[in-house]
Design a protein around this motif. Structure first.
Motif, PDB file in Angstrom:
ATOM      1  N   HIS A   1       0.814  -1.215   0.000  1.00  0.00           N
ATOM      2  CA  HIS A   1       0.000   0.000   0.000  1.00  0.00           C
ATOM      3  C   HIS A   1       0.852   1.272   0.000  1.00  0.00           C
ATOM      4  CE1 HIS A   1      -3.526  -2.423   0.277  1.00  0.00           C
ATOM      5  NE2 HIS A   1      -3.122  -2.984   1.396  1.00  0.00           N
TER       6      HIS A   1
ATOM      7  N   LEU B   1      -7.967   9.053  -4.977  1.00  0.00           N
ATOM      8  CA  LEU B   1      -9.208   9.133  -4.199  1.00  0.00           C
ATOM      9  C   LEU B   1     -10.049  10.327  -4.621  1.00  0.00           C
ATOM     10  CD1 LEU B   1      -8.087   8.209  -0.565  1.00  0.00           C
ATOM     11  CD2 LEU B   1      -9.121   6.737  -2.299  1.00  0.00           C
TER      12      LEU B   1
ATOM     13  N   LEU C   1     -10.545   1.285   2.771  1.00  0.00           N
ATOM     14  CA  LEU C   1      -9.514   2.206   2.293  1.00  0.00           C
ATOM     15  C   LEU C   1      -8.683   2.754   3.450  1.00  0.00           C
ATOM     16  CD1 LEU C   1     -11.588   4.221  -0.345  1.00  0.00           C
ATOM     17  CD2 LEU C   1      -9.886   2.430  -0.805  1.00  0.00           C
TER      18      LEU C   1
ATOM     19  N   LEU D   1      -5.198   4.466  -6.618  1.00  0.00           N
ATOM     20  CA  LEU D   1      -5.932   3.202  -6.583  1.00  0.00           C
ATOM     21  C   LEU D   1      -5.581   2.356  -7.791  1.00  0.00           C
ATOM     22  CD1 LEU D   1      -9.386   4.746  -5.672  1.00  0.00           C
ATOM     23  CD2 LEU D   1      -8.073   3.246  -4.161  1.00  0.00           C
TER      24      LEU D   1
ATOM     25  N   PRO E   1     -10.995  -2.882  -3.243  1.00  0.00           N
ATOM     26  CA  PRO E   1     -10.095  -1.809  -3.670  1.00  0.00           C
ATOM     27  C   PRO E   1      -8.672  -2.044  -3.182  1.00  0.00           C
ATOM     28  CG  PRO E   1     -11.436  -1.079  -1.830  1.00  0.00           C
ATOM     29  CD  PRO E   1     -11.978  -2.424  -2.251  1.00  0.00           C
ATOM     30  N   HIS E   2      -7.721  -1.448  -3.908  1.00  0.00           N
ATOM     31  CA  HIS E   2      -6.309  -1.563  -3.521  1.00  0.00           C
ATOM     32  C   HIS E   2      -5.676  -0.185  -3.629  1.00  0.00           C
ATOM     33  CE1 HIS E   2      -2.585  -4.052  -2.953  1.00  0.00           C
ATOM     34  NE2 HIS E   2      -2.068  -2.868  -3.288  1.00  0.00           N
ATOM     35  N   LEU E   3      -5.300   0.348  -2.498  1.00  0.00           N
ATOM     36  CA  LEU E   3      -4.829   1.724  -2.364  1.00  0.00           C
ATOM     37  C   LEU E   3      -3.304   1.756  -2.278  1.00  0.00           C
ATOM     38  CD1 LEU E   3      -6.270   4.123   0.347  1.00  0.00           C
ATOM     39  CD2 LEU E   3      -3.879   3.397   0.486  1.00  0.00           C
TER      40      LEU E   3
ATOM     41  N   VAL F   1     -13.820   0.893  -9.387  1.00  0.00           N
ATOM     42  CA  VAL F   1     -12.623   1.708  -9.624  1.00  0.00           C
ATOM     43  C   VAL F   1     -12.189   1.504 -11.070  1.00  0.00           C
ATOM     44  CG1 VAL F   1     -10.283   2.263  -8.884  1.00  0.00           C
ATOM     45  CG2 VAL F   1     -11.959   1.443  -7.207  1.00  0.00           C
TER      46      VAL F   1
END
Length: 301
Positions: free
Chosen positions: A63, A89, A107, A135, A143-145, A276
């Motif tokens: 992350h 974001l 998130l 993202l 989701p992958h932040l 996303v």
């Protein structure tokens, strides 16, 4: 074909701007994949010093989006990072407005996880804001932040590159102690993280100064109508005006968040599904998924 930099990185198309340079999509001829490349003209010694500091960071965490390699060529320098296609974001709020609490909690957990790794390296980010949190283009999956843009980050104890009476950061995401010119420290990142979470839940940039004045005048306020009480308790632990009153670490905040998530209501069947999207756009004509498209030359008869 694009400009080939240092014999390795072929600049494809500009995709944004960072704190000290332009960001390009580039083809890495050695590793044969697309990367993001931040390019800086070596004309500004102050910006170059920040650039060198940023490229020196090596934080390997799912992350965190930190520099992976760097190169210099004539009057330019660049460093590369993973190419992250889902926008920031800020893009997500632009598409959907306020996000569901459970989605925000996912998130926030990822952001705190990445921030724990950054702080473990002794680094204060100093510019946590929605535009610096990217993202992956995961569609409707989890989701992958990625926390990005370490252009004004600094290790605790390193000499400052700005005068001590200058406030560094983005207005609206600056902790009260930063405005008082205190030395950069981890709690300031936690305060900005709380503001980002509030932004995601409300769909609009919070008024940090008014919020701080409210806390100081009346103590911790009641939860807004749109924010579940358990999640609000986590946010207030990040948003306390005094640094010592906040969570002691990103890891501590993450533990409190995990407990709060257990008390959140389950999503409703009519809740909007958050997707996303890929925000990068198509590749230029001269490039394909496997890199530059070389047009074969015709052989003489």
């Amino acid at each position: 074909m694009g400009e080939i930099f240092a014999g390795r990185y072929e600049l494809v198309d500009p995709i944004g701007r960072g704190g000290v340079g332009a960001v390009w999509r580039a083809w890495d001829h050695r590793r044969r994949r697309y990367v993001a490349a931040k390019v800086l003209l070596q004309s500004d010694a102050h910006s170059l010093l920040r650039f060198v500091r940023e490229q020196a960071l090596r934080i390997d965490h799912p992350h965190v989006l930190a520099p992976a390699s760097w190169a210099a060529d004539d009057d330019k320098v660049l460093f590369t990072m993973d190419l992250v296609g889902g926008g920031s974001l800020a893009h997500l709020i632009g598409d959907y407005g306020p996000l569901p609490p459970r989605f925000v909690a996912q998130l926030l957990d990822q952001l705190l996880s990445g921030l724990s790794a950054v702080h473990a390296e002794g680094v204060v980010h100093r510019d946590i804001k929605p535009a610096n949190i990217l993202l992956e283009a995961t569609g409707t999956r989890r989701p992958h932040l990625r926390l990005s843009d370490f252009g004004i980050a600094m290790r605790k104890g390193d000499p400052r590159l700005t005068a001590t009476d200058l406030v560094v950061g983005t207005p609206g995401y600056i902790a009260p102690e930063q405005s008082a010119y205190d030395e950069p420290d981890f709690p300031a990142d936690l305060f900005a993280t709380g503001l980002v979470a509030l932004y995601l839940l409300e769909g609009a940039k919070p008024d940090a100064q008014a919020l701080t004045e409210l806390f100081r005048a009346h103590g911790t306020p009641h939860a807004p109508r749109t924010i579940p009480e358990p999640l609000w308790q986590v946010l207030t632990g990040l948003l306390q005006p005094e640094p010592h009153a906040r969570f002691r670490s990103a890891t501590g905040a993450r533990k409190a968040l995990a407990e709060a998530v257990l008390l959140l209501p389950e999503p409703g069947v009519d809740d909007e599904l958050i997707e996303v999207f890929d925000q990068l756009g198509p590749l230029p004509e001269a490039f394909g998924p496997d890199g530059p498209i070389r047009v074969p030359t015709s052989s003489p008869d």
